[in-house]
Design an enzyme around this catalytic site. Sequence first.
Site, PDB file in Angstrom:
ATOM      1  N   HIS A  94       2.620  11.341  -0.963  1.00 21.41           N
ATOM      2  CA  HIS A  94       3.648  12.374  -1.088  1.00 21.41           C
ATOM      3  C   HIS A  94       4.519  12.511   0.166  1.00 21.41           C
ATOM      4  O   HIS A  94       4.737  13.629   0.643  1.00 21.41           O
ATOM      5  CB  HIS A  94       2.997  13.727  -1.421  1.00 21.41           C
ATOM      6  CG  HIS A  94       2.234  13.716  -2.709  1.00 21.41           C
ATOM      7  ND1 HIS A  94       1.133  14.499  -2.953  1.00 21.41           N
ATOM      8  CD2 HIS A  94       2.423  12.970  -3.842  1.00 21.41           C
ATOM      9  CE1 HIS A  94       0.670  14.264  -4.170  1.00 21.41           C
ATOM     10  NE2 HIS A  94       1.425  13.338  -4.731  1.00 21.41           N
TER      11      HIS A  94
HETATM   12  C1  LIG Z   1       0.961   5.470  -6.094  1.00 22.66           C
HETATM   13  C2  LIG Z   1       1.663   6.801  -6.217  1.00 22.66           C
HETATM   14  C3  LIG Z   1       1.070   7.819  -6.950  1.00 22.66           C
HETATM   15  C4  LIG Z   1       1.725   9.047  -7.067  1.00 22.66           C
HETATM   16  N1  LIG Z   1       1.207   9.984  -7.915  1.00 22.66           N
HETATM   17  C5  LIG Z   1       1.932  11.102  -8.192  1.00 22.66           C
HETATM   18  C6  LIG Z   1       1.528  11.976  -9.225  1.00 22.66           C
HETATM   19  O1  LIG Z   1       0.558  11.744  -9.921  1.00 22.66           O
HETATM   20  N2  LIG Z   1       2.275  13.089  -9.445  1.00 22.66           N
HETATM   21  C7  LIG Z   1       3.381  13.373  -8.690  1.00 22.66           C
HETATM   22  O2  LIG Z   1       3.990  14.434  -8.901  1.00 22.66           O
HETATM   23  N3  LIG Z   1       3.786  12.545  -7.714  1.00 22.66           N
HETATM   24  C8  LIG Z   1       3.121  11.391  -7.485  1.00 22.66           C
HETATM   25  N4  LIG Z   1       3.585  10.501  -6.568  1.00 22.66           N
HETATM   26  C9  LIG Z   1       4.793  10.849  -5.803  1.00 22.66           C
HETATM   27  C10 LIG Z   1       6.076  10.809  -6.633  1.00 22.66           C
HETATM   28  O3  LIG Z   1       6.038   9.750  -7.564  1.00 22.66           O
HETATM   29  C11 LIG Z   1       7.253  10.676  -5.674  1.00 22.66           C
HETATM   30  O4  LIG Z   1       7.274  11.797  -4.804  1.00 22.66           O
HETATM   31  C12 LIG Z   1       8.592  10.625  -6.394  1.00 22.66           C
HETATM   32  O5  LIG Z   1       8.602   9.612  -7.365  1.00 22.66           O
HETATM   33  C13 LIG Z   1       9.697  10.389  -5.358  1.00 22.66           C
HETATM   34  O6  LIG Z   1      10.938  10.276  -6.018  1.00 22.66           O
HETATM   35  P1  LIG Z   1      12.228   9.749  -5.241  1.00 22.66           P
HETATM   36  O7  LIG Z   1      13.325   9.801  -6.216  1.00 22.66           O
HETATM   37  O8  LIG Z   1      12.358  10.509  -3.966  1.00 22.66           O
HETATM   38  O9  LIG Z   1      11.885   8.258  -4.817  1.00 22.66           O
HETATM   39  P2  LIG Z   1      11.464   7.016  -5.723  1.00 22.66           P
HETATM   40  O10 LIG Z   1      11.022   7.467  -7.066  1.00 22.66           O
HETATM   41  O11 LIG Z   1      10.505   6.215  -4.910  1.00 22.66           O
HETATM   42  O12 LIG Z   1      12.817   6.225  -5.957  1.00 22.66           O
HETATM   43  C14 LIG Z   1      13.546   5.534  -4.978  1.00 22.66           C
HETATM   44  C15 LIG Z   1      14.239   4.388  -5.689  1.00 22.66           C
HETATM   45  O13 LIG Z   1      15.224   3.848  -4.835  1.00 22.66           O
HETATM   46  C16 LIG Z   1      15.178   2.446  -4.896  1.00 22.66           C
HETATM   47  N5  LIG Z   1      15.746   1.944  -3.648  1.00 22.66           N
HETATM   48  C17 LIG Z   1      15.265   2.105  -2.394  1.00 22.66           C
HETATM   49  N6  LIG Z   1      16.093   1.552  -1.501  1.00 22.66           N
HETATM   50  C18 LIG Z   1      17.122   1.046  -2.195  1.00 22.66           C
HETATM   51  C19 LIG Z   1      18.296   0.355  -1.809  1.00 22.66           C
HETATM   52  N7  LIG Z   1      18.583   0.095  -0.527  1.00 22.66           N
HETATM   53  N8  LIG Z   1      19.155  -0.064  -2.790  1.00 22.66           N
HETATM   54  C20 LIG Z   1      18.902   0.206  -4.104  1.00 22.66           C
HETATM   55  N9  LIG Z   1      17.785   0.864  -4.501  1.00 22.66           N
HETATM   56  C21 LIG Z   1      16.914   1.292  -3.559  1.00 22.66           C
HETATM   57  C22 LIG Z   1      13.707   2.145  -5.088  1.00 22.66           C
HETATM   58  O14 LIG Z   1      13.490   0.836  -5.578  1.00 22.66           O
HETATM   59  C23 LIG Z   1      13.290   3.240  -6.038  1.00 22.66           C
HETATM   60  O15 LIG Z   1      13.478   2.857  -7.385  1.00 22.66           O
HETATM   61  C24 LIG Z   1       2.966   9.268  -6.404  1.00 22.66           C
HETATM   62  C25 LIG Z   1       3.557   8.248  -5.676  1.00 22.66           C
HETATM   63  C26 LIG Z   1       2.931   7.010  -5.585  1.00 22.66           C
HETATM   64  C27 LIG Z   1       3.598   5.907  -4.796  1.00 22.66           C
END
Ligand SMILES: Cc1cc2nc3c(=O)[nH]c(=O)nc-3n(C[C@H](O)[C@H](O)[C@H](O)COP(=O)(O)OP(=O)(O)OC[C@H]3O[C@@H](n4cnc5c(N)ncnc54)[C@H](O)[C@@H]3O)c2cc1C
Length: 536
Positions: free
Chosen positions: A468
Site C-alpha cells: 500500500h
Molecule cells: C500484490 C498487491 C496486492 C494488493 N492488494 C490489495 C487489496 O486486496 N485491496 C486493496 O484495496 N488494495 C490492494 N493493493 C493496493 C492497490 O491495488 C493499489 O493501491 C492501487 O491499485 C493503486 O492504484 P494506482 O492507480 O495508484 O496505481 P496502479 O493501479 O498501480 O496503476 C498505475 C498504472 O500506470 C502504469 N504506468 C506506470 N508508469 C507508466 C508510464 N511511464 N507510462 C504508461 N503507463 C505507466 C502502470 O503500468 C499501471 O497500469 C494491492 C497491491 C498489490 C501490488
Amino acid sequence: MQNIDYVIVGGGSAGCVLAGRLSEDPDVSVCLLEAGGKGRNRLVRVPFGMVLTVPSPFINWCFKTVPQTQLNRRRLYQPRGRVLGGSSALNAMIYTRGHPSDYDGWAAVGNPGWSWRDVLPYFKRGENNSSFHDDYHGVDGPQPVRDSFTDNPMHAVFLDAAQQAGYPVSPDFNGAQQEGVGVYQVTQQDGERWSAARAFLEPILSRPNLTVLTGAHAQRVLFEGRRANGVRYRCGGHTENVRARREIILSAGTFQSPQLLMLSGIGDGQALQNLGIGVLQHLPGVGANLQDHLDYMLIYRARSLDLIGASPRGILRFMHEIGRYRHERRGMLCTNVAEAGGFLKTDASLPRPDVQLHFCVAVVHNHGRTLQHLWHGYSLHVCVLHPASRGQVRLASSDPGKAPLIDPAYLSDPRDLDVLVHGFKLARRILAAPAFTPYRGRELFSAGAVSDADIHALIRARAETIYHPVGTCRMGRGDSAVVDASLKVHGVQGLRVVDASVMPTLIGGNTNAPTMMIAEKAADMIRDQSGAGAST
Ligand SMILES: Cc1cc2nc3c(=O)[nH]c(=O)nc-3n(C[C@H](O)[C@H](O)[C@H](O)COP(=O)(O)OP(=O)(O)OC[C@H]3O[C@@H](n4cnc5c(N)ncnc54)[C@H](O)[C@@H]3O)c2cc1C
C-alpha cells in the site's frame, strides 16, 4: 495524434476510473496511455491467478526497494501491476476504505473537500454492492463488490478464534464500525476478478471519443512555457508525442507518477540538475512522503485440505475445485488468499484501530516466491495501519526506462516497531485460541520467539510490504506539497496527478477503493472547474 482534450498516463485503478468517467461526455476526447498490455486472460480473470502474477514479471513491474537500514539492509519486493487495470489486476481484491478519521485528517491539513462526509458519496458512486444496501454503500456503480465466493470453513475458525481472544466482529468494515474481525468483501463478480479495467473501461471501449493505447510507455510531459500540453511516449520501438488541448493527468501510481514529474523537470531542483535534467519547477516534495503498510506474517502448517497446498491430496482437491469453478464459479479458485481479517486496537484506549489483520488460507511468505507456499497451512498477517515513518522515491537516472529508487524507510520512526511488536502479540493470541487447536501444526519462522528482543529480530529479518505505498505527490499546501486540493500540480498549468500518490497520509485500510474514490472525485473536479479547491 492530435485534438485530444485529456491525456491520462497510466491505466491502473485511478486511470481506468478517470478514462471511463471523463469519456462519458461525448463532446470531449480522452486518450489513455498504458505501458502494459490489455490483461484479458485467465491469470487475471480467475482470482487464483494472483498466486502466479504477484511473484512473477508477467503483468508486473516487480520493483525492489533500496536496502532498508532497519530491516537488516534487505531489498524488499514491491509488485505493481503493468497492465490495464494496473495493480487492481493483480491485487488481493479486498474492498475496504479505511477509517473516517483518515479523510477528516486529510481535510484538516489543508485539503478542503476531502473530509469523510465529502468523499463518502464518491465511494458510493463507484460501488455496486450486492450485500449491503444502506447509507454507506452504493448499489449501481460500475465496480462490483461481493461477499467471498470461496465458502471456506476456515473463515469461521478465524472468527471464532478472534472472539475467543476477546476481539469483536465487524459485520461491515466499511459501515458504521470499522473495528473488529470479519470476512473481506472482494472486487469480484460471478467468481471472477473485476479489476478497475473490467469495471470502468472494458464496457465503454467502443466510445468514439476514447483512445486506449497499450504498450505505450510515457517518457515525460511536454510543456509550452509552464503549461503542460503533451506527453512523449515509447510504443513499439518508436517515440511519439500526443498533444492535449485541456489537461494531462498522471495516474502512473505512487512510484511512477513522481518519476514522470521528475523526468519532466518538476522536483527538487538540485537533484534534477545533478542528473542533467532542466528544472521547470523546483518542487522538493515530489517523491517525498512515501508511506507504506509494513507487515509481519505468522504462519502455521496444517493438514486441512481447505488450506491451499500442493500435497498429493491437495492436488486432487484442486482438480475437483477446477470442476466446481467451471460449473458454479465458487470455491477455492475464487480465493483472494487473504480471505478474512480485521482492524484492531493494540491498546483499547486508542481512538481507532492501529493494526490490520489479513488471514490467509495458505502459507504466504515472501510474496509466494518460495517453495514453502506449496505446504498446506494458514498465515495471519499483521500490519501497522498509520505508520510514522516517511520514505522517498528518487530518480536513479534520467533514463525513463530505468526503475526509480524506492526507499520506504521502513521503521525509520521507532514508534512503528512498537506497534508491530504489539500487533505480533495480538495476532499470536488469536492463533493460540482454542478454535485453531484441531488445525494447528508446526509454527514456521516465529516458533520460540518470546521476548521483545526476539520479536524485533524476527521483524527485522522477515517483515515485508502489504502493498500500500502512497503519498509521493502529496496533496496539500506549502513547500512540501505537490498538488493542491483539486490535484493540480503546484507551479505549472494543465497538469494534475490522480492516483494513490496524492494521499497526504496513508489511510487505515487497503488502498484500491480509496484510489478509485480519488479518481471519481477528480473526474468531477476536472469536469466542473468550480469544484472543491479548483483554484490554481
Ligand atoms: C500484490 C498487491 C496486492 C494488493 N492488494 C490489495 C487489496 O486486496 N485491496 C486493496 O484495496 N488494495 C490492494 N493493493 C493496493 C492497490 O491495488 C493499489 O493501491 C492501487 O491499485 C493503486 O492504484 P494506482 O492507480 O495508484 O496505481 P496502479 O493501479 O498501480 O496503476 C498505475 C498504472 O500506470 C502504469 N504506468 C506506470 N508508469 C507508466 C508510464 N511511464 N507510462 C504508461 N503507463 C505507466 C502502470 O503500468 C499501471 O497500469 C494491492 C497491491 C498489490 C501490488
